[in-house]
Design a protein around this motif. Structure first.
Motif, PDB file in Angstrom:
ATOM      1  N   PRO A  79     -33.798  62.568 -39.352  1.00 51.60           N
ATOM      2  CA  PRO A  79     -33.003  62.031 -38.231  1.00 51.60           C
ATOM      3  C   PRO A  79     -33.169  62.837 -36.940  1.00 51.60           C
ATOM      4  N   VAL A  80     -33.339  64.156 -37.076  1.00 54.45           N
ATOM      5  CA  VAL A  80     -33.540  64.987 -35.880  1.00 54.45           C
ATOM      6  C   VAL A  80     -34.863  64.650 -35.209  1.00 54.45           C
ATOM      7  N   LEU A  91     -39.225  53.740 -32.615  1.00 50.77           N
ATOM      8  CA  LEU A  91     -38.770  53.554 -33.994  1.00 50.77           C
ATOM      9  C   LEU A  91     -37.455  52.796 -33.998  1.00 50.77           C
ATOM     10  N   ALA A  92     -37.185  52.155 -35.139  1.00 52.41           N
ATOM     11  CA  ALA A  92     -35.903  51.488 -35.362  1.00 52.41           C
ATOM     12  C   ALA A  92     -35.383  51.920 -36.735  1.00 52.41           C
ATOM     13  N   ARG A  93     -34.075  52.008 -36.895  1.00 50.11           N
ATOM     14  CA  ARG A  93     -33.490  52.385 -38.178  1.00 50.11           C
ATOM     15  C   ARG A  93     -33.778  51.314 -39.227  1.00 50.11           C
ATOM     16  N   ASP A  94     -34.027  51.790 -40.431  1.00 45.29           N
ATOM     17  CA  ASP A  94     -34.266  50.897 -41.570  1.00 45.29           C
ATOM     18  C   ASP A  94     -33.669  51.578 -42.805  1.00 45.29           C
ATOM     19  N   GLY A  95     -32.351  51.330 -43.036  1.00 49.06           N
ATOM     20  CA  GLY A  95     -31.667  52.019 -44.107  1.00 49.06           C
ATOM     21  C   GLY A  95     -31.564  53.494 -43.781  1.00 49.06           C
ATOM     22  N   ASP A  96     -32.041  54.341 -44.706  1.00 49.61           N
ATOM     23  CA  ASP A  96     -32.052  55.772 -44.440  1.00 49.61           C
ATOM     24  C   ASP A  96     -33.383  56.242 -43.861  1.00 49.61           C
TER      25      ASP A  96
END
Length: 392
Positions: A79-80, A91-96
């Motif tokens: 995440p950092v 980038l885009a979030r995809d779950g974890d």
């Protein structure tokens, strides 16, 4: 149409000043402290480049896979490493985990840069006559000081309907997208909704007009307009620079360059001589607001009769409905008569300077008469001293 009339020789402009407009009427609106969001490009770290490459290669940057490859805690570090890539649209979030976004991921991988966002407050200035919209640094814009003057407008200017009916937010967004907002620089800049109630460019379709002094300064390969607003009461005048106001600069330069038109030039010489001339003297530009004319003996005699000092540039003031511009014409002789008259005025003018020696100046009635007509009585007294104060 601009018309020129004779004036006193203009003062030499300050260094960096290419044109002086003693009076201008400028429609102007401004908004102070408008909130913008800026994104400055910064180099990606090696960890960010690895996470982006992982996402683009496998289709998803996964914490478990990150741990297996690097032997580093993916749940903590991923995440950092992805934070700025998310903000940059790579980038885009995809779950974890995180998946790549196009075209942001491709651009970030190619340039190896991401964007660091920050909130800034800027002053916004609109010049509706010339359609200039620019942003200024509040620390140096001078608008706070201008507002303290409580300067009264000299009239109103009709704002074009599409612009008048727009809001400041919509206008800024449209021009930011088109790249026509001056003062933005290389950073990506955008504006959010400014208030719950949108700010209209004009509530009544009009913009206040202010009476100022105008100047054009050199700014690299362009000209930068500046306004000087007169002080009120005991307050000093305030200067307001308008970097990037290219429309206003071009408009003012069009007024300064009006003498390039042969018909305007002929009318100006008619005004200088107080009579129509069948043929205006040959004139060439020497700089912004500066010309040089090769005059005949007849014109030199006429100017001398009118009390003009032929050693100094002729001053002209051009006036139109919203501006007054000062220009100057240097004189050179086109024949022997003109050259002789110009040279006489040069010698008289030089001899009248404080501390100048008059010993080499011809003490002739013609020269003394000319010095008197040019307004140098002290020089005449010095030349006649030997005669008037000669005692036996």
């Amino acid at each position: 149409m601009i018309e020129f009339v004779p004036t006193d020789p203009p003062a030499e402009p300050a260094p960096g000043t290419v044109a002086v407009l003693p009076e201008v009427l400028v429609p102007i609106r401004w908004w102070r402290g408008v909130s913008f969001e800026r994104a400055a490009p910064v180099q990606m770290t090696p960890l960010e480049r690895f996470v982006l490459e992982l996402a683009m290669t496998t289709g998803r940057a996964d914490p478990v896979e990150f741990l297996e490859i690097t032997n580093l805690p993916g749940a903590t570090l991923l995440p950092v490493a992805a934070r700025r890539l998310l903000a940059a649209g790579a980038l885009a979030r995809d779950g974890d985990g995180y998946r790549p976004l196009s075209p942001g991921a491709d651009r970030a991988a190619r340039t190896r840069t991401v964007y660091r966002k920050r909130q800034v407050s800027l002053d916004v200035v609109l010049l509706p006559r010339t359609n200039d919209l620019l942003v200024l640094d509040p620390r140096t814009s001078g608008l706070r000081t201008v507002e303290r003057l409580r300067f009264r407008s000299a009239g109103k200017f009709p704002v074009p309907h599409p612009l008048a009916s727009s809001t400041l937010t919509d206008e800024l967004r449209a021009r930011l997208a088109a790249g026509t907002v001056a003062g933005i620089g290389e950073e990506n800049t955008w504006v959010k909704e400014l208030a719950a109630r949108p700010l209209k460019i004009s509530d009544d379709g009009w913009c206040p007009v202010y009476r100022c002094r105008g100047e054009l300064w050199t700014d690299g390969d362009q000209y930068r307009p500046a306004l000087t607003l007169p002080g009120a009461g005991s307050r000093d005048p305030v200067s307001l620079g308008l970097p990037g106001a290219t429309g206003l600069a071009e408009y003012w330069m069009g007024l300064v360059n009006a003498l390039d038109d042969p018909a305007t030039q002929a009318r100006a010489w008619d005004s200088l001589l107080g009579r129509p001339e069948r043929l205006a003297p040959q004139t060439e530009r020497t700089g912004p607001g500066r010309w040089r004319s090769r005059i005949s003996g007849a014109i030199a005699v006429r100017l001398a009769e009118l009390g003009r000092n032929l050693a100094l540039p002729l001053g002209l003031t051009g006036s139109c409905e919203d501006a007054v511009v000062a220009v100057a014409i240097e004189l050179v002789g086109g024949d022997r008569t003109a050259e002789a008259l110009i040279q006489m005025d040069r010698r008289i003018t030089a001899a009248s300077e404080p501390g100048a020696d008059v010993i080499d100046l011809p003490n002739s009635p013609e020269l003394r008469d000319r010095a008197w007509r040019l307004g140098f009585p002290g020089l005449v007294y010095a030349l006649r001293q030997a005669e008037d104060f000669r005692y036996a």
